[in-house]
Design a protein around this motif. Structure first.
Motif, PDB file in Angstrom:
ATOM      1  N   MET A   1     -22.865  33.206  19.464  1.00 29.14           N
ATOM      2  CA  MET A   1     -23.081  34.585  20.874  1.00 29.14           C
ATOM      3  C   MET A   1     -23.193  35.661  19.849  1.00 29.14           C
ATOM      4  O   MET A   1     -21.918  35.879  19.482  1.00 29.14           O
ATOM      5  CB  MET A   1     -22.043  34.504  21.731  1.00 29.14           C
ATOM      6  N   GLN A   2     -23.511  36.658  20.242  1.00 24.10           N
ATOM      7  CA  GLN A   2     -22.869  37.696  19.982  1.00 24.10           C
ATOM      8  C   GLN A   2     -22.395  38.699  20.527  1.00 24.10           C
ATOM      9  O   GLN A   2     -21.764  38.624  21.467  1.00 24.10           O
ATOM     10  CB  GLN A   2     -24.675  38.992  19.930  1.00 24.10           C
ATOM     11  N   GLU A   3     -21.709  39.816  19.625  1.00 24.33           N
ATOM     12  CA  GLU A   3     -20.729  40.397  20.716  1.00 24.33           C
ATOM     13  C   GLU A   3     -21.038  41.996  21.651  1.00 24.33           C
ATOM     14  O   GLU A   3     -19.861  41.357  22.669  1.00 24.33           O
ATOM     15  CB  GLU A   3     -19.831  41.628  19.098  1.00 24.33           C
ATOM     16  N   ASP A   4     -22.380  41.793  21.770  1.00 20.17           N
ATOM     17  CA  ASP A   4     -21.970  42.588  23.356  1.00 20.17           C
ATOM     18  C   ASP A   4     -22.574  41.294  24.318  1.00 20.17           C
ATOM     19  O   ASP A   4     -22.492  42.022  25.644  1.00 20.17           O
ATOM     20  CB  ASP A   4     -23.705  43.232  22.456  1.00 20.17           C
ATOM     21  N   GLU A   5     -23.381  39.865  24.256  1.00 16.95           N
ATOM     22  CA  GLU A   5     -23.327  39.191  24.712  1.00 16.95           C
ATOM     23  C   GLU A   5     -22.281  38.863  24.942  1.00 16.95           C
ATOM     24  O   GLU A   5     -21.340  38.710  26.481  1.00 16.95           O
ATOM     25  CB  GLU A   5     -24.083  37.258  24.358  1.00 16.95           C
ATOM     26  N   PHE A   6     -21.254  38.524  24.657  1.00 17.30           N
ATOM     27  CA  PHE A   6     -19.344  37.654  24.799  1.00 17.30           C
ATOM     28  C   PHE A   6     -18.954  38.682  25.916  1.00 17.30           C
ATOM     29  O   PHE A   6     -18.535  38.932  26.583  1.00 17.30           O
ATOM     30  CB  PHE A   6     -18.752  37.929  23.564  1.00 17.30           C
ATOM     31  N   VAL A 101     -15.571  32.712  29.865  1.00 17.15           N
ATOM     32  CA  VAL A 101     -16.832  32.585  28.512  1.00 17.15           C
ATOM     33  C   VAL A 101     -16.914  32.861  27.119  1.00 17.15           C
ATOM     34  O   VAL A 101     -16.961  31.940  26.213  1.00 17.15           O
ATOM     35  CB  VAL A 101     -16.973  34.905  28.364  1.00 17.15           C
ATOM     36  N   LEU A 102     -15.526  32.194  26.579  1.00 14.05           N
ATOM     37  CA  LEU A 102     -14.908  31.882  25.681  1.00 14.05           C
ATOM     38  C   LEU A 102     -14.978  30.411  25.924  1.00 14.05           C
ATOM     39  O   LEU A 102     -15.500  30.208  24.413  1.00 14.05           O
ATOM     40  CB  LEU A 102     -13.367  31.639  25.211  1.00 14.05           C
ATOM     41  N   GLY A 103     -15.023  29.477  26.138  1.00 18.66           N
ATOM     42  CA  GLY A 103     -15.416  28.179  26.718  1.00 18.66           C
ATOM     43  C   GLY A 103     -17.095  28.122  26.304  1.00 18.66           C
ATOM     44  O   GLY A 103     -17.379  27.168  25.943  1.00 18.66           O
ATOM     45  N   GLU A 104     -17.894  29.155  26.767  1.00 20.07           N
ATOM     46  CA  GLU A 104     -19.160  28.809  26.554  1.00 20.07           C
ATOM     47  C   GLU A 104     -19.583  29.524  25.201  1.00 20.07           C
ATOM     48  O   GLU A 104     -21.059  28.815  24.840  1.00 20.07           O
ATOM     49  CB  GLU A 104     -20.173  30.173  27.587  1.00 20.07           C
TER      50      GLU A 104
END
Length: 136
Positions: A1-6, A101-104
Motif C-alpha cells: 500500500m502506498q502512502e496516498d492509498e494509506f 487501515v494498518l490491519g489492511e
C-alpha cells in the motif's frame, strides 16, 4: 500500500476532511501504538508501511511502555492538540480507523503479534471501523 492509498483509507474510515488531517491522526495513533509495543515488533510492522508513515511507528525507547486504554486515547489527543475541541469518543474513532487501515496494510500475523502485547481491555480500540460509522 502506498502512502496516498494509506492516508486516503484513513480519511475515509475516520471522516476527516483532508489528507493533511489524516496524516496528523495517523502519525499520532501510530506514534502512541509504537510506544506500547516492543521495538522489534514496531520494526516488523514499519517495514511493511509506506515511507513517511513507517518512521512514526518507531519509538525512541527500546522497551514497550505499559499504559491503559484511557492513557492511549489521552496520548493520541495530546499529539493532535491543535484540534482542542476533539472528544475522547472521536479520538477512539480515529484510533480504530487508523488501526483498521494498518490491519489492511500489513500482514495479519505481524499485527496479531503486536496485538498480543495488549491486554483485552484494549480490544475496543482495535475493532475495525465499519464504513457506515463515518462520524466525527
Amino acid at each position: 500500500m502506498q502512502e496516498d492509498e494509506f492516508l486516503d483509507a484513513v480519511q475515509q474510515r475516520t471522516g476527516l476532511e483532508s489528507r493533511d488531517q489524516a496524516y496528523t491522526i495517523t502519525s499520532a495513533v501510530l506514534g502512541v501504538f509504537g510506544q506500547r509495543i516492543t521495538e522489534g515488533e514496531a520494526e516488523n510492522i514499519a517495514s511493511q508501511l509506506p515511507a513517511h508513515i513507517d518512521d512514526v511507528l518507531l519509538s525512541k525507547n527500546a522497551e514497550a511502555e505499559e499504559f491503559s486504554p484511557d492513557e492511549f486515547v489521552e496520548r493520541v489527543g495530546a499529539r493532535i492538540a491543535t484540534q482542542s475541541d476533539i472528544t475522547a469518543p472521536t479520538i477512539e474513532i480515529y484510533i480504530r480507523g487508523v488501526m483498521t487501515v494498518l490491519g489492511e496494510a500489513v500482514s495479519g500475523s505481524e499485527l496479531d503479534d503486536a496485538r498480543e502485547q495488549f491486554p483485552n481491555e484494549f480490544d475496543s480500540l482495535f475493532e475495525p471501523v465499519d464504513m457506515t460509522e463515518q462520524q466525527h
